[in-house]
Design a protein around this motif. Structure first.
Motif, PDB file in Angstrom:
ATOM      1  N   SER A  93       0.886  -1.062  -0.118  1.00 48.36           N
ATOM      2  CA  SER A  93       0.081   0.145   0.032  1.00 48.36           C
ATOM      3  C   SER A  93       1.140   1.312   0.066  1.00 48.36           C
ATOM      4  O   SER A  93       1.552   1.344  -1.003  1.00 48.36           O
ATOM      5  CB  SER A  93      -0.930   0.080   1.161  1.00 48.36           C
ATOM      6  OG  SER A  93      -2.034   1.190   1.124  1.00 48.36           O
ATOM      7  N   LEU A  94       0.891   2.052   0.987  1.00 50.25           N
ATOM      8  CA  LEU A  94       1.786   3.174   1.212  1.00 50.25           C
ATOM      9  C   LEU A  94       3.108   2.699   1.178  1.00 50.25           C
ATOM     10  O   LEU A  94       3.687   3.276   0.541  1.00 50.25           O
ATOM     11  CB  LEU A  94       1.535   4.025   2.665  1.00 50.25           C
ATOM     12  CG  LEU A  94       2.563   4.982   2.923  1.00 50.25           C
ATOM     13  CD1 LEU A  94       2.621   6.237   2.206  1.00 50.25           C
ATOM     14  CD2 LEU A  94       2.459   5.402   4.133  1.00 50.25           C
ATOM     15  N   GLY A  95       3.734   1.891   1.712  1.00 42.70           N
ATOM     16  CA  GLY A  95       4.810   1.087   1.542  1.00 42.70           C
ATOM     17  C   GLY A  95       5.151   0.870   0.143  1.00 42.70           C
ATOM     18  O   GLY A  95       6.290   0.791  -0.211  1.00 42.70           O
ATOM     19  N   GLY A  96       4.533   0.591  -0.690  1.00 39.27           N
ATOM     20  CA  GLY A  96       4.541   0.520  -2.009  1.00 39.27           C
ATOM     21  C   GLY A  96       5.117   1.696  -2.974  1.00 39.27           C
ATOM     22  O   GLY A  96       6.057   1.670  -3.689  1.00 39.27           O
ATOM     23  N   ALA A  97       4.340   2.624  -2.323  1.00 38.07           N
ATOM     24  CA  ALA A  97       4.890   3.967  -2.821  1.00 38.07           C
ATOM     25  C   ALA A  97       6.078   4.368  -2.341  1.00 38.07           C
ATOM     26  O   ALA A  97       6.991   4.943  -3.168  1.00 38.07           O
ATOM     27  CB  ALA A  97       3.618   4.948  -2.738  1.00 38.07           C
ATOM     28  N   VAL A  98       6.431   4.238  -1.234  1.00 38.73           N
ATOM     29  CA  VAL A  98       7.756   4.435  -0.732  1.00 38.73           C
ATOM     30  C   VAL A  98       8.728   3.752  -1.295  1.00 38.73           C
ATOM     31  O   VAL A  98       9.941   4.280  -1.544  1.00 38.73           O
ATOM     32  CB  VAL A  98       7.557   4.245   0.849  1.00 38.73           C
ATOM     33  CG1 VAL A  98       8.869   4.333   1.746  1.00 38.73           C
ATOM     34  CG2 VAL A  98       6.692   5.475   1.364  1.00 38.73           C
ATOM     35  N   CYS A  99       8.284   2.394  -1.408  1.00 37.36           N
ATOM     36  CA  CYS A  99       9.583   1.470  -2.142  1.00 37.36           C
ATOM     37  C   CYS A  99       9.748   1.905  -3.464  1.00 37.36           C
ATOM     38  O   CYS A  99      11.006   1.991  -4.000  1.00 37.36           O
ATOM     39  CB  CYS A  99       9.193   0.199  -2.228  1.00 37.36           C
ATOM     40  SG  CYS A  99       9.430  -0.619  -0.582  1.00 37.36           S
ATOM     41  N   ALA A 100       8.635   2.176  -4.332  1.00 36.78           N
ATOM     42  CA  ALA A 100       8.909   2.826  -5.702  1.00 36.78           C
ATOM     43  C   ALA A 100       9.896   3.818  -5.657  1.00 36.78           C
ATOM     44  O   ALA A 100      10.780   4.011  -6.542  1.00 36.78           O
ATOM     45  CB  ALA A 100       7.590   3.090  -6.312  1.00 36.78           C
ATOM     46  N   ALA A 101       9.481   4.967  -4.728  1.00 33.56           N
ATOM     47  CA  ALA A 101      10.394   6.316  -4.652  1.00 33.56           C
ATOM     48  C   ALA A 101      11.869   5.839  -4.476  1.00 33.56           C
ATOM     49  O   ALA A 101      12.691   6.351  -5.022  1.00 33.56           O
ATOM     50  CB  ALA A 101       9.610   7.030  -3.459  1.00 33.56           C
ATOM     51  N   TRP A 102      12.013   5.065  -3.527  1.00 38.40           N
ATOM     52  CA  TRP A 102      13.411   4.808  -3.176  1.00 38.40           C
ATOM     53  C   TRP A 102      14.265   4.081  -4.319  1.00 38.40           C
ATOM     54  O   TRP A 102      15.262   4.164  -4.601  1.00 38.40           O
ATOM     55  CB  TRP A 102      13.757   4.102  -1.766  1.00 38.40           C
ATOM     56  CG  TRP A 102      15.006   4.205  -1.136  1.00 38.40           C
ATOM     57  CD1 TRP A 102      15.273   5.270  -0.402  1.00 38.40           C
ATOM     58  CD2 TRP A 102      16.011   3.408  -1.274  1.00 38.40           C
ATOM     59  NE1 TRP A 102      16.828   5.225  -0.105  1.00 38.40           N
ATOM     60  CE2 TRP A 102      17.118   3.854  -0.400  1.00 38.40           C
ATOM     61  CE3 TRP A 102      16.314   2.130  -1.848  1.00 38.40           C
ATOM     62  CZ2 TRP A 102      18.599   3.226  -0.523  1.00 38.40           C
ATOM     63  CZ3 TRP A 102      17.344   1.349  -1.707  1.00 38.40           C
ATOM     64  CH2 TRP A 102      18.484   2.072  -0.858  1.00 38.40           C
ATOM     65  N   ALA A 103      13.458   3.052  -4.700  1.00 41.86           N
ATOM     66  CA  ALA A 103      14.010   2.203  -5.991  1.00 41.86           C
ATOM     67  C   ALA A 103      14.316   3.192  -7.070  1.00 41.86           C
ATOM     68  O   ALA A 103      15.299   3.130  -8.045  1.00 41.86           O
ATOM     69  CB  ALA A 103      13.041   1.229  -6.451  1.00 41.86           C
ATOM     70  N   GLY A 104      13.329   4.248  -7.311  1.00 41.70           N
ATOM     71  CA  GLY A 104      13.596   5.231  -8.511  1.00 41.70           C
ATOM     72  C   GLY A 104      14.754   6.070  -8.267  1.00 41.70           C
ATOM     73  O   GLY A 104      15.415   6.572  -9.106  1.00 41.70           O
ATOM     74  N   ALA A 105      15.061   6.518  -7.075  1.00 40.91           N
ATOM     75  CA  ALA A 105      16.148   7.548  -6.858  1.00 40.91           C
ATOM     76  C   ALA A 105      17.437   6.517  -6.406  1.00 40.91           C
ATOM     77  O   ALA A 105      18.392   7.235  -6.878  1.00 40.91           O
ATOM     78  CB  ALA A 105      15.714   8.011  -5.432  1.00 40.91           C
ATOM     79  N   HIS A 106      17.452   5.440  -6.204  1.00 38.35           N
ATOM     80  CA  HIS A 106      18.448   4.455  -6.009  1.00 38.35           C
ATOM     81  C   HIS A 106      18.631   3.198  -6.655  1.00 38.35           C
ATOM     82  O   HIS A 106      18.693   2.003  -6.034  1.00 38.35           O
ATOM     83  CB  HIS A 106      18.972   4.154  -4.587  1.00 38.35           C
ATOM     84  CG  HIS A 106      18.825   5.451  -3.793  1.00 38.35           C
ATOM     85  ND1 HIS A 106      19.945   6.299  -3.564  1.00 38.35           N
ATOM     86  CD2 HIS A 106      17.759   6.094  -2.994  1.00 38.35           C
ATOM     87  CE1 HIS A 106      19.547   7.211  -2.852  1.00 38.35           C
ATOM     88  NE2 HIS A 106      18.500   7.180  -2.514  1.00 38.35           N
ATOM     89  N   PRO A 107      18.382   3.186  -7.854  1.00 42.20           N
ATOM     90  CA  PRO A 107      17.983   1.628  -8.838  1.00 42.20           C
ATOM     91  C   PRO A 107      19.259   0.745  -8.618  1.00 42.20           C
ATOM     92  O   PRO A 107      18.893  -0.307  -8.784  1.00 42.20           O
ATOM     93  CB  PRO A 107      17.791   2.267 -10.195  1.00 42.20           C
ATOM     94  CG  PRO A 107      18.372   3.769 -10.302  1.00 42.20           C
ATOM     95  CD  PRO A 107      18.256   4.358  -8.927  1.00 42.20           C
ATOM     96  N   GLU A 108      20.356   1.470  -8.586  1.00 42.74           N
ATOM     97  CA  GLU A 108      21.475   0.756  -8.484  1.00 42.74           C
ATOM     98  C   GLU A 108      21.585  -0.303  -7.100  1.00 42.74           C
ATOM     99  O   GLU A 108      22.351  -1.354  -7.055  1.00 42.74           O
ATOM    100  CB  GLU A 108      22.973   1.320  -8.522  1.00 42.74           C
ATOM    101  CG  GLU A 108      23.244   2.341  -7.577  1.00 42.74           C
ATOM    102  CD  GLU A 108      22.329   3.338  -7.269  1.00 42.74           C
ATOM    103  OE1 GLU A 108      22.541   4.395  -6.242  1.00 42.74           O
ATOM    104  OE2 GLU A 108      21.531   3.968  -7.939  1.00 42.74           O
TER     105      GLU A 108
END
Length: 253
Positions: A93-108
Motif C-alpha cells: 500500500s503506502l509502503g509500495g509507494a515508498v519503495c517505488a520512490a526509493w527504487a527510482g532514486a537508487h536503482p543501483e
C-alpha cells in the motif's frame, strides 16, 4: 535507529547468501504486519522490517507535512544504518509507494521490487474528494474517518484481521497518518517506477483495478492478481504471499 524525523524501529534478523529483503508497511501499519513473511524468510535469508515515522514503535519528532520521497528517506536510513549495499524491497500500500520512490532514486541499490497491492496514484483523486478526506483526517474524529475507509478494504477479511488492522490504526500517531495520506495525493509513482529498470512484480487485489494502479500507469510492470482477500493480503493469505515472494526472489540476481 536515527531517522530524519525521529527514531526508527527496526526488526532485523536472519542470515544467508541471498540479497537481504526490506519490508515497508502501509499507512497506519507496522512491522507486525510482516510477521509471517519475516518468519518464513529468516531461516535462509536476512529479512528486515521497519516502522515508518510515527508508525508502530517509531517516533515522529518533526510534525507537519512530508512527501513520499521523504518517507523513502526512512528506508534509506535503515539500509545505510545496517550497512546493506543492495536489497530487495517489499512494500504494501503506502509502503509500495515508498519503495517505488526509493527504487527510482537508487536503482543501483535495489535488486528487486515486490509491490503488494500498492497505493494507487493519488493525483487521480478528484480535488473535492481529496479535500474532504484530508479535512476528515485533520479532525478530532480522524480515527473514525480512517476506520470507515479501512473497513471498505476489509470486507473480505476475517474478523481477526479486521481487528488487527483497525487496532494498529488506533495506535498510529495522528500527525503521521494525516501527513502520509496527504503525501500520497501528490506522489508521482509513474516517474519513479520508470527510473527503476530492475526486476519488479505488483501483486494486486481487485481493489487495485483502477486507472491510477501502478500496472496501468506503467504497462510493462509485471503483475499478478489474487482474489478472496482484503487489501492486507499478507495477513489474509500469508502462505500465498510467501509463495509469490519466493518465486519472485528466485528471479532476482
Amino acid at each position: 535507529m536515527k531517522g530524519a524525523a525521529g527514531e526508527l524501529y527496526v526488526d532485523d534478523g536472519g542470515a544467508g547468501t541471498g540479497t537481504p529483503v526490506v519490508f515497508v508497511h502501509s499507512a497506519a501499519g507496522s512491522t507486525e504486519h510482516w510477521a509471517a513473511q519475516l518468519a518464513h524468510l529468516r531461516p535462509h535469508r536476512r529479512a528486515v522490517a521497519l516502522d515508518l515515522r510515527g508508525h508502530g514503535r517509531s517516533t515522529f519528532t518533526a510534525p507537519g507535512p512530508f512527501t513520499i520521497e521523504q518517507l523513502a528517506e526512512d528506508v534509506g536510513a535503515v539500509v545505510d544504518g545496517l550497512g546493506l549495499s543492495r536489497v530487495v524491497l517489499v512494500g504494501h500500500s503506502l509502503g509500495g509507494a515508498v519503495c517505488a520512490a526509493w527504487a527510482g532514486a537508487h536503482p543501483e541499490r535495489v535488486a528487486g521490487l515486490f509491490l503488494l497491492d500498492p497505493a494507487s496514484d493519488g493525483r487521480s483523486v478528484p480535488p473535492e474528494q481529496a479535500r474532504g478526506m484530508m479535512d476528515g483526517l485533520a479532525s478530532e474524529q480522524w480515527r473514525e474517518v480512517a476506520g470507515a475507509y479501512w473497513q471498505g478494504m476489509l470486507t473480505t477479511s476475517t474478523p481477526e484481521v479486521r481487528e488487527r488492522v483497525l487496532g494498529q490504526l488506533g495506535r498510529t500517531a495522528h500527525g503521521a497518518m494525516h501527513a502520509a495520506m496527504g503525501a500520497l495525493l501528490t506522489f508521482d509513482p509513474e516517474s519513479a517506477l520508470k527510473r527503476y529498470p530492475g526486476p519488479a512484480l505488483s501483486v494486486i487485489t481487485p481493489l487495485n483495478e483502477s486507472p491510477g494502479a501502478y500496472h496501468v500507469l506503467v504497462p510493462g510492470l509485471p503483475f499478478k492478481t489474487v482474489t478472496g482477500t482484503g487489501h492486507w493480503v499478507q495477513l489474509d493469505a500469508p502462505e500465498q504471499v510467501n509463495a509469490l515472494l519466493d518465486a519472485f526472489l528466485a528471479t532476482v540476481p
